[in-house]
Design a protein around this motif. Structure first.
Motif, PDB file in Angstrom:
ATOM      1  N   ASP A 182      64.102  -9.261 -52.350  1.00  0.00           N
ATOM      2  CA  ASP A 182      63.259  -8.286 -53.057  1.00  0.00           C
ATOM      3  C   ASP A 182      63.555  -8.293 -54.553  1.00  0.00           C
ATOM      4  O   ASP A 182      62.629  -8.270 -55.385  1.00  0.00           O
ATOM      5  CB  ASP A 182      63.492  -6.878 -52.487  1.00  0.00           C
ATOM      6  CG  ASP A 182      62.911  -6.725 -51.073  1.00  0.00           C
ATOM      7  OD1 ASP A 182      62.036  -7.545 -50.706  1.00  0.00           O
ATOM      8  OD2 ASP A 182      63.334  -5.803 -50.353  1.00  0.00           O
ATOM      9  N   SER A 183      64.855  -8.336 -54.931  1.00  0.00           N
ATOM     10  CA  SER A 183      65.192  -8.342 -56.356  1.00  0.00           C
ATOM     11  C   SER A 183      64.831  -9.681 -56.992  1.00  0.00           C
ATOM     12  O   SER A 183      64.469  -9.740 -58.169  1.00  0.00           O
ATOM     13  CB  SER A 183      66.685  -8.043 -56.547  1.00  0.00           C
ATOM     14  OG  SER A 183      67.489  -9.066 -55.976  1.00  0.00           O
ATOM     15  N   GLU A 184      64.906 -10.750 -56.206  1.00  0.00           N
ATOM     16  CA  GLU A 184      64.568 -12.073 -56.729  1.00  0.00           C
ATOM     17  C   GLU A 184      63.086 -12.168 -57.076  1.00  0.00           C
ATOM     18  O   GLU A 184      62.703 -12.848 -58.032  1.00  0.00           O
ATOM     19  CB  GLU A 184      64.929 -13.129 -55.689  1.00  0.00           C
ATOM     20  CG  GLU A 184      64.731 -14.572 -56.135  1.00  0.00           C
ATOM     21  CD  GLU A 184      65.038 -15.554 -55.027  1.00  0.00           C
ATOM     22  OE1 GLU A 184      66.186 -16.030 -54.965  1.00  0.00           O
ATOM     23  OE2 GLU A 184      64.130 -15.822 -54.207  1.00  0.00           O
ATOM     24  N   ARG A 185      62.237 -11.463 -56.309  1.00  0.00           N
ATOM     25  CA  ARG A 185      60.791 -11.517 -56.557  1.00  0.00           C
ATOM     26  C   ARG A 185      60.414 -10.917 -57.902  1.00  0.00           C
ATOM     27  O   ARG A 185      59.326 -11.179 -58.426  1.00  0.00           O
ATOM     28  CB  ARG A 185      60.041 -10.788 -55.438  1.00  0.00           C
ATOM     29  CG  ARG A 185      60.114 -11.489 -54.081  1.00  0.00           C
ATOM     30  CD  ARG A 185      59.178 -10.862 -53.060  1.00  0.00           C
ATOM     31  NE  ARG A 185      59.367 -11.453 -51.747  1.00  0.00           N
ATOM     32  CZ  ARG A 185      60.093 -10.902 -50.774  1.00  0.00           C
ATOM     33  NH1 ARG A 185      60.683  -9.720 -50.976  1.00  0.00           N
ATOM     34  NH2 ARG A 185      60.218 -11.511 -49.623  1.00  0.00           N
ATOM     35  N   LEU A 186      61.283 -10.110 -58.475  1.00  0.00           N
ATOM     36  CA  LEU A 186      61.015  -9.489 -59.768  1.00  0.00           C
ATOM     37  C   LEU A 186      61.286 -10.435 -60.937  1.00  0.00           C
ATOM     38  O   LEU A 186      60.948 -10.119 -62.080  1.00  0.00           O
ATOM     39  CB  LEU A 186      61.871  -8.225 -59.923  1.00  0.00           C
ATOM     40  CG  LEU A 186      61.668  -7.145 -58.849  1.00  0.00           C
ATOM     41  CD1 LEU A 186      62.638  -5.997 -59.094  1.00  0.00           C
ATOM     42  CD2 LEU A 186      60.225  -6.638 -58.856  1.00  0.00           C
ATOM     43  N   LEU A 187      61.899 -11.592 -60.664  1.00  0.00           N
ATOM     44  CA  LEU A 187      62.223 -12.538 -61.728  1.00  0.00           C
ATOM     45  C   LEU A 187      60.980 -13.281 -62.174  1.00  0.00           C
ATOM     46  O   LEU A 187      60.155 -13.704 -61.341  1.00  0.00           O
ATOM     47  CB  LEU A 187      63.266 -13.554 -61.237  1.00  0.00           C
ATOM     48  CG  LEU A 187      64.607 -12.990 -60.746  1.00  0.00           C
ATOM     49  CD1 LEU A 187      65.486 -14.131 -60.236  1.00  0.00           C
ATOM     50  CD2 LEU A 187      65.313 -12.228 -61.852  1.00  0.00           C
ATOM     51  N   ASP A 188      60.833 -13.457 -63.490  1.00  0.00           N
ATOM     52  CA  ASP A 188      59.723 -14.271 -63.983  1.00  0.00           C
ATOM     53  C   ASP A 188      60.105 -15.750 -63.905  1.00  0.00           C
ATOM     54  O   ASP A 188      61.220 -16.116 -63.526  1.00  0.00           O
ATOM     55  CB  ASP A 188      59.321 -13.867 -65.400  1.00  0.00           C
ATOM     56  CG  ASP A 188      60.454 -14.036 -66.414  1.00  0.00           C
ATOM     57  OD1 ASP A 188      61.402 -14.811 -66.146  1.00  0.00           O
ATOM     58  OD2 ASP A 188      60.393 -13.389 -67.479  1.00  0.00           O
ATOM     59  N   ARG A 189      59.162 -16.606 -64.284  1.00  0.00           N
ATOM     60  CA  ARG A 189      59.366 -18.054 -64.143  1.00  0.00           C
ATOM     61  C   ARG A 189      60.537 -18.539 -64.991  1.00  0.00           C
ATOM     62  O   ARG A 189      61.338 -19.375 -64.548  1.00  0.00           O
ATOM     63  CB  ARG A 189      58.080 -18.791 -64.535  1.00  0.00           C
ATOM     64  CG  ARG A 189      58.135 -20.294 -64.295  1.00  0.00           C
ATOM     65  CD  ARG A 189      56.799 -20.945 -64.632  1.00  0.00           C
ATOM     66  NE  ARG A 189      56.796 -22.354 -64.332  1.00  0.00           N
ATOM     67  CZ  ARG A 189      56.552 -22.878 -63.136  1.00  0.00           C
ATOM     68  NH1 ARG A 189      56.306 -22.068 -62.122  1.00  0.00           N
ATOM     69  NH2 ARG A 189      56.567 -24.191 -62.951  1.00  0.00           N
ATOM     70  N   ASP A 190      60.657 -18.031 -66.208  1.00  0.00           N
ATOM     71  CA  ASP A 190      61.756 -18.460 -67.075  1.00  0.00           C
ATOM     72  C   ASP A 190      63.103 -18.075 -66.487  1.00  0.00           C
ATOM     73  O   ASP A 190      64.080 -18.845 -66.584  1.00  0.00           O
ATOM     74  CB  ASP A 190      61.597 -17.847 -68.470  1.00  0.00           C
ATOM     75  CG  ASP A 190      60.471 -18.501 -69.267  1.00  0.00           C
ATOM     76  OD1 ASP A 190      60.065 -19.618 -68.895  1.00  0.00           O
ATOM     77  OD2 ASP A 190      60.010 -17.883 -70.240  1.00  0.00           O
ATOM     78  N   ALA A 191      63.198 -16.901 -65.894  1.00  0.00           N
ATOM     79  CA  ALA A 191      64.463 -16.459 -65.285  1.00  0.00           C
ATOM     80  C   ALA A 191      64.814 -17.347 -64.093  1.00  0.00           C
ATOM     81  O   ALA A 191      65.989 -17.675 -63.865  1.00  0.00           O
ATOM     82  CB  ALA A 191      64.365 -15.002 -64.854  1.00  0.00           C
ATOM     83  N   ARG A 192      63.807 -17.751 -63.337  1.00  0.00           N
ATOM     84  CA  ARG A 192      64.050 -18.639 -62.199  1.00  0.00           C
ATOM     85  C   ARG A 192      64.515 -20.019 -62.685  1.00  0.00           C
ATOM     86  O   ARG A 192      65.429 -20.619 -62.114  1.00  0.00           O
ATOM     87  CB  ARG A 192      62.770 -18.777 -61.356  1.00  0.00           C
ATOM     88  CG  ARG A 192      62.418 -17.522 -60.565  1.00  0.00           C
ATOM     89  CD  ARG A 192      61.016 -17.616 -59.966  1.00  0.00           C
ATOM     90  NE  ARG A 192      60.781 -16.535 -59.023  1.00  0.00           N
ATOM     91  CZ  ARG A 192      60.910 -16.635 -57.692  1.00  0.00           C
ATOM     92  NH1 ARG A 192      61.259 -17.803 -57.171  1.00  0.00           N
ATOM     93  NH2 ARG A 192      60.696 -15.611 -56.908  1.00  0.00           N
ATOM     94  N   LYS A 193      63.867 -20.507 -63.742  1.00  0.00           N
ATOM     95  CA  LYS A 193      64.277 -21.802 -64.287  1.00  0.00           C
ATOM     96  C   LYS A 193      65.698 -21.728 -64.838  1.00  0.00           C
ATOM     97  O   LYS A 193      66.472 -22.690 -64.711  1.00  0.00           O
ATOM     98  CB  LYS A 193      63.303 -22.244 -65.379  1.00  0.00           C
ATOM     99  CG  LYS A 193      61.919 -22.610 -64.829  1.00  0.00           C
ATOM    100  CD  LYS A 193      60.890 -22.793 -65.931  1.00  0.00           C
ATOM    101  CE  LYS A 193      61.118 -24.039 -66.730  1.00  0.00           C
ATOM    102  NZ  LYS A 193      60.015 -24.288 -67.695  1.00  0.00           N
TER     103      LYS A 193
END
Length: 615
Positions: A182-193
């Motif tokens: 659930d907290s991971e879904r709040l990350l934008d693309r740059d945060a995931r990269k």
């Protein structure tokens, strides 16, 4: 994560003297004669540079009390907690490990392992009273500081009533896998990269940096969790993401990667500003020297030119100390790369023909720090840009530069460990030299251009035979005197007296004083001739250009010194016997007419070779 975590640990073991109860403070005030050798410490990290160590000390100081930094020998800098008594050190080590606040490989160390303190600045913790287990506040009588809003602090086990043994705190509850998703879904693309980049840095992720958490990313997350003692769910919790990113960002901060633009050189590139600093211009180079003993160096390359300039630079760079011999080289029509390592440094150079100029860079990095080096190199390659036709002037910085035969525009030219003389003994380019010239060499060159291999050595005679890797066609080779030389006749030795400082051999004249050695050795000829060490291995010629033997190194008997004009040569018979034993049929000649000195010098130059030993 903030310093609030350390507040929870406060109730289990005291971390700094400022947190002692009043009674303990009184005890600390009255204590005298505290000896450094009685102190125990916890070493949690060691870093190879001061800047890295300071960054890590700041990182831990924001989370824990009692953080110190000491030099620990071997140019390493330790992050150290303490001081403690033995009992308190063991309790603290166990507690902090269980709480995952320090690395699992942290260990107890002692004052005699610590040298100069660098953190906190101006502190002298070696003279501080050590904390004891009994210094810990009693939870029954001491009020635990209230946690900050939103914090979840672990409950603390009560101490045994009969002994001051402190229980380790339970780790703070972390997110479940569902909560982490659930907290991971709040990350934008740059945060995931950014997470993928950090996992790649740690060596877990090898696919594209795309911000998509597919099977490869999940496997890398699970592997990272496993190695750190977490449940391998394949989904990082908020706390684990913070830990991963903080570790990566701390390392990046220690490099200080910054864009650098040099209008004079016409170059834009990212440089590791925390490890190097601008030093000077010495055309065609811009020098960045090591900062804080990092051992890192950067050299920018900038000059006007064409393909001939590019190819000339390619050859010149490989003669420099900053470009080790071992490593791949690639030269194309308009660009080249050179890589090398010698056990001490790793070097990478790239240059290209662009905008009517030759531009590039060299990154020199100490061996053993490959992860950080690869990160810097990756960024330098990606960011390197020519700003147009502007390039360093040919005389940029040279007015103030130190001129030396050993330097090229401020860079040290690679020199062999030893250079001696040798001479061609057949038309294939086989070279005879002294055994001294090849002892302990990792590489041997002829005239500094041709690599040769040792095919035979006779230590008793002092001879060595060299075969060039690529066939050579010498202008002349030795013809050995087939008759006994005439006593007191004129002789000359052809050799590189100054070990390659001069680009051609010189002749040293003398005479044949005796047909044996000082102790009657039949294979030696004694010469009255003032030879230099570089002449050893050179041919001894008679007045007609015939080879009478080979000059030996000037080795006086133990405990004695000989006059400067006394030299010894191995006679032609001994030399030709050695050659025949190794499949070479040498040319022979009788004594001939005396040659004009100019002709003798020319013949000697055509057959004599500079033999260089590289280590």
């Amino acid at each position: 994560m903030t310093k609030r975590i350390a507040v929870a640990l406060y109730t289990t073991v005291a971390i700094s003297l400022t947190g002692l109860p009043a009674a303990a403070q009184t005890s600390a005030t009255t204590a005298t004669g505290v000896q450094a050798e009685n102190l125990y410490w916890i070493q949690i990290e060691a870093q190879p540079t001061l800047s890295e160590a300071e960054a890590r000390a700041r990182f831990y100081a924001a989370r824990l009390d009692g953080v110190n930094g000491f030099r620990i020998g071997g140019n390493w800098y330790g992050i150290i907690l303490g001081p403690y008594t033995e009992a308190a050190a063991n309790i603290q080590l166990r507690s902090l490990k269980n709480a995952r606040l320090i690395p699992r490989d942290s260990f107890i160390t002692f004052s005699n392992k610590l040298r100069q303190q660098f953190w906190p600045v101006g502190a002298n913790t070696l003279n501080t009273r050590p904390l004891e287990a009994s210094d810990t506040p009693d939870p029954a009588t001491e009020q635990t500081p209230a946690p900050a809003e939103g914090d979840q602090l672990a409950s603390v086990a009560q101490p045994d009533a009969t002994a001051p043994v402190l229980a380790a705190p339970e780790p703070t509850r972390d997110e479940t896998r569902r909560e982490a998703l659930d907290s991971e879904r709040l990350l934008d693309r740059d945060a995931r990269k950014a997470l993928q980049v950090a996992l790649q840095w740690e060596g877990y992720y090898t696919s594209a940096i795309d911000g998509a958490f597919g099977a490869g990313t999940r496997r890398s997350m699970a592997a990272w969790q496993t190695d750190r003692g977490y449940d391998p769910t394949g989904v990082l919790t908020t706390r684990q993401r913070d830990e991963l990113l903080t570790a990566f960002q701390t390392v990046i901060a220690s490099l200080g990667l910054r864009p650098y633009e040099d209008a004079q050189a016409g170059i834009s590139v990212a440089i590791p500003a925390a490890t190097v600093e601008f030093s000077r211009y010495e055309a065609p180079f811009v020098h960045f020297d090591s900062k804080d003993d990092s051992g890192v160096r950067v050299v920018l390359i900038s000059q006007t030119g064409d393909q001939d300039t590019l190819y000339g630079l390619y050859d010149i760079l490989q003669s420099l100390e900053i470009v080790p011999v071992d490593g791949p080289r690639k030269r194309k029509k308009n660009a080249f790369t050179i890589e090398g390592t010698d056990g001490k440094i790793t070097s990478y150079t790239q240059a290209e023909l662009v905008d009517g100029t030759v531009k590039g860079f060299t990154l020199i990095w100490p061996v053993g720090d490959e992860k950080r080096r690869n990160k810097v190199l990756q960024d330098m390659k990606a960011s390197f840009t020519s700003l147009g036709s502007q390039a360093l002037a040919d005389n940029a910085g040279l007015d103030a530069a130190t001129q030396s035969l050993d330097l090229l525009s401020g860079l040290e030219i690679r020199r062999p460990a030893m250079s001696r003389s040798g001479f061609y003994v057949d038309a294939k380019g086989t070279v005879l030299t002294t055994a001294e010239a090849v002892a302990g060499c990792t590489r041997i060159t002829l005239n500094e251009d041709y690599v040769a291999e040792v095919t035979a050595v006779d230590d008793a005679r002092g001879l060595a035979l060299l075969t060039p890797q690529d066939p050579l066609a010498p202008l002349a080779h030795a013809a050995f005197l087939a008759v006994d030389p005439r006593l007191k006749s004129d002789v000359a030795v052809a050799g590189y007296s100054y070990e390659g400082r001069l680009n051609a051999p010189s002749l040293t004249y003398g005479n044949l004083s005796e047909l044996t050695g000082l102790n009657g050795e039949a294979e030696l000829n004694r010469l009255t001739l003032a030879a230099l060490p570089g002449d050893a291995g050179g041919p001894v010629l008679d007045a007609g250009g015939a080879v009478m033997g080979m000059l030996l190194p000037n080795q006086a008997p133990k405990g004695r010194s000989l006059p400067k004009d006394v030299s010894f040569a191995l006679d032609a018979a001994s030399v030709t016997t050695f050659l025949a034993e190794h499949g070479i049929t040498p040319d022979a000649t009788d004594a001939g007419a005396t040659l004009d000195p100019v002709d003798l010098s020319a013949r000697a130059a055509d057959m004599t070779v500079l033999v260089s030993c590289w280590k």
